[in-house]
Enzyme design. Structure first.
Site, PDB file in Angstrom:
ATOM      1  N   HIS A 372       4.089  53.263   0.230  1.00 42.54           N
ATOM      2  CA  HIS A 372       2.967  52.750  -0.555  1.00 42.54           C
ATOM      3  C   HIS A 372       2.445  53.792  -1.536  1.00 42.54           C
ATOM      4  CE1 HIS A 372       3.161  49.646   2.479  1.00 42.54           C
ATOM      5  NE2 HIS A 372       2.329  48.919   1.753  1.00 42.54           N
ATOM      6  N   PRO A 373       1.959  53.338  -2.681  1.00 44.58           N
ATOM      7  CA  PRO A 373       1.427  54.273  -3.680  1.00 44.58           C
ATOM      8  C   PRO A 373      -0.015  54.648  -3.376  1.00 44.58           C
ATOM      9  CG  PRO A 373       1.239  52.042  -4.497  1.00 44.58           C
ATOM     10  CD  PRO A 373       1.910  51.938  -3.152  1.00 44.58           C
ATOM     11  N   SER A 389       1.671  45.476  -6.556  1.00 44.76           N
ATOM     12  CA  SER A 389       0.690  46.549  -6.390  1.00 44.76           C
ATOM     13  C   SER A 389      -0.159  46.707  -7.642  1.00 44.76           C
ATOM     14  CB  SER A 389       1.393  47.866  -6.060  1.00 44.76           C
ATOM     15  OG  SER A 389       1.825  47.889  -4.725  1.00 44.76           O
ATOM     16  N   GLU A 391      -0.931  44.400  -9.843  1.00 46.99           N
ATOM     17  CA  GLU A 391      -1.866  43.268  -9.899  1.00 46.99           C
ATOM     18  C   GLU A 391      -3.029  43.481  -8.942  1.00 46.99           C
ATOM     19  OE1 GLU A 391      -1.908  38.526  -8.684  1.00 46.99           O
ATOM     20  OE2 GLU A 391      -0.051  39.674  -8.581  1.00 46.99           O
ATOM     21  N   GLN A 393      -4.195  46.369  -7.594  1.00 46.47           N
ATOM     22  CA  GLN A 393      -5.095  47.455  -8.002  1.00 46.47           C
ATOM     23  C   GLN A 393      -5.948  47.044  -9.202  1.00 46.47           C
ATOM     24  OE1 GLN A 393      -3.935  51.509  -7.974  1.00 46.47           O
ATOM     25  NE2 GLN A 393      -2.355  51.268  -6.393  1.00 46.47           N
ATOM     26  N   ALA A 427      -5.977  47.159   1.737  1.00 46.95           N
ATOM     27  CA  ALA A 427      -5.844  45.869   1.068  1.00 46.95           C
ATOM     28  C   ALA A 427      -7.022  45.722   0.116  1.00 46.95           C
ATOM     29  CB  ALA A 427      -5.823  44.737   2.079  1.00 46.95           C
ATOM     30  N   VAL A 428      -6.767  45.846  -1.183  1.00 50.79           N
ATOM     31  CA  VAL A 428      -7.870  45.936  -2.143  1.00 50.79           C
ATOM     32  C   VAL A 428      -8.185  44.610  -2.831  1.00 50.79           C
ATOM     33  CG1 VAL A 428      -7.446  48.385  -2.564  1.00 50.79           C
ATOM     34  CG2 VAL A 428      -6.323  46.670  -4.009  1.00 50.79           C
TER      35      VAL A 428
END
Length: 483
Positions: A372-373, A389, A391, A393, A427-428
């Site tokens: 994961h970044p 990812s 989308e 963020q 999970a953002v």
């Protein structure tokens, strides 16, 4: 007419084919195949009963039972020794994507050519175990040959082939290719200018049709082309027609080449002219067959959408392999464990994937976290996040940070990595920057064991949210008609 179902589709897409939606709003997709067969042809040295008689410079060539045909062998040797390298330089210097239809036993006899293909980033699809006629080969033996071809190519290249073209196929070839479940696309068909879906016992199978007309095989005696200008003109006319049609209905042009045919100097000149002609046009998508297959899978689902319990393994991994970041093996494990109607909902599939992730080893779980970044990290700044990812963020505003906020995220990312030696995973979707910063501060107080468990829980939540967000699109009917 009878009530017995007719096993052919003569209707296809009809008068209104689907809008291909090629990348960059391209009016045409152009795809080049180099067939690598030399060393895999019929030969008594290879345990065959006869010498080769197909696709050479020899007019009226015949099978020689029990004998070597030295002229035929020499022509095939030219393809491996000289023709391949001429075509390789021609395409590699222009950085044009290529799909190789590679006969496994031929590839095995020229590892230097295989290394060159990989150096140039070419897709190597399987062209079967041997370059022989499978018309009268029984299904069990052909199935065994397909399995051996996959195993041998995987050993030679480090990865299994995702495309399959037998070439001299049997009535069983397409069914056997679909039943293997590991091919993203099959190519033993010439029925359309666009990919299409075939219904198979394990679920929909994508067909990316090939060509025998825009193909240098017609240089073989009695087949058609006698000089390079004829070949160039035919390719140009094919391109121009499809490019014009592409103003409203974009299509695909496949071009087939052989090392011992197009690799000859006079014929390669025609290929060079055509490559330059294609490059002179805007809105042209030049791609490998695997690129085209993946685009079609992403934009044109089969009728009924993607139903997890009714999908072959390769297709399931293509569609759902990105749900867990850079970890398609989780989708493969879930498919291997078995999927049914209970997984035909986002929640049901999320649970199945989470079970597969939970069954991984400690090392695999650690690798999953490391895949994961950072949030608002270097990958985001460079635009190198996966589409999902990126989308996610962006949904939390992490692509619109002030200089002070960027500095704060950088400091927290570093502090977290210094303590836990892994990226901060959260999970953002549905949260904001303040929520993320607060979570950073709170989780920095965790122990390494606590934080690894929290990171894995967040990864499962990310996967669930991804499925829920895109489920309706995945289950919608595509505008591609099933075969």
């Amino acid at each position: 007419m009878t009530d017995v179902p007719y096993p052919r589709d003569l209707v296809g897409y009809g008068r209104l084919p689907p809008l291909a939606k090629w990348p960059g709003e391209a009016r045409i997709a152009v795809q080049f195949v180099i067939n690598y067969e030399e060393g895999g042809e019929r030969n008594i040295l290879h345990g065959d009963a006869t010498s080769e008689a197909f696709l050479s410079e020899i007019p009226g060539a015949e099978l020689w039972p029990g004998e070597r045909h030295m002229n035929m062998e020499s022509i095939y040797e030219y393809g491996a020794r000289a023709g391949f390298w001429r075509l390789w330089r021609l395409f590699s210097e222009r950085k044009v994507p290529v799909t190789v239809f590679g006969v496994a036993t031929a590839l095995e006899r020229n590892p230097e050519a295989v290394a060159a293909m990989q150096e140039s980033g070419w897709e190597i699809a399987t062209h079967g175990l041997k370059w022989i006629d499978y018309r009268h080969v029984a299904a069990p033996e052909e199935r065994q040959h397909i399995a051996r071809a996959i195993a041998l190519q995987t050993k030679l290249t480090g990865t299994r082939p995702l495309g399959f073209y037998q070439g001299r196929s049997s009535v069983n070839t397409l069914d056997l290719g679909a039943a293997e479940q590991g091919f993203v696309y099959l190519a033993d068909a010439y029925a359309d200018d666009l990919p299409y879906w075939m219904e198979a016992p394990h679920g929909p199978q994508l067909i990316v049709p090939y060509t025998l007309d825009a193909n240098d095989m017609r240089f073989a005696p009695g087949s058609g082309f006698t000089e390079g200008d004829q070949f160039f003109t035919y390719l140009k006319d094919s391109f121009d027609t499809l490019y014009e049609e592409g103003a409203t209905h974009p299509k695909m042009l496949s071009i087939g080449l052989h090392c011992r045919l197009a690799g000859r100097p006079g014929r390669s000149a025609a290929v060079k002219r055509f490559l330059d002609y294609v490059a002179s046009h805007a809105r042209v998508y030049v791609a490998t067959r695997l690129d085209i297959a993946r685009h079609w899978i992403a934009t044109h689902p089969p009728r009924g959408g993607y139903r997890p319990g009714h999908m072959p393994r390769a297709l399931f991994v293509e569609v759902f392999g990105g749900v867990y970041e850079h970890s398609p093996h989780i989708a493969e494990a879930a498919h291997r464990a078995g999927l049914g109607h209970d997984q035909h909902t986002a929640a049901g599939l999320a649970d199945a994937l989470a079970r597969a992730a939970a069954a991984m080893t400690s090392a695999q779980k650690r690798a999953l976290i490391l895949a994961h970044p950072d949030l608002a990290g270097k990958l985001a700044a460079a635009g190198d996040l996966t589409p999902q990812s990126g989308e996610e963020q962006a949904s939390a505003g992490l692509d619109r940070l002030t200089p002070d906020e960027r500095a704060r995220f950088a400091a927290l990312n570093q502090a977290y990595r210094d303590k836990f030696a892994m990226p901060f995973v959260m999970a953002v979707r549905g949260v904001n920057k303040a929520d993320i910063l607060a979570a950073f501060e709170q989780r920095l107080s965790h122990s390494p064991v606590e934080e690894q468990a929290r990171a894995l829980a967040e990864i499962d939540r990310i996967a669930r949210l991804r499925l829920e967000t895109h489920w309706a699109t995945l289950q919608s009917d595509g505008d591609a008609r099933q075969a």
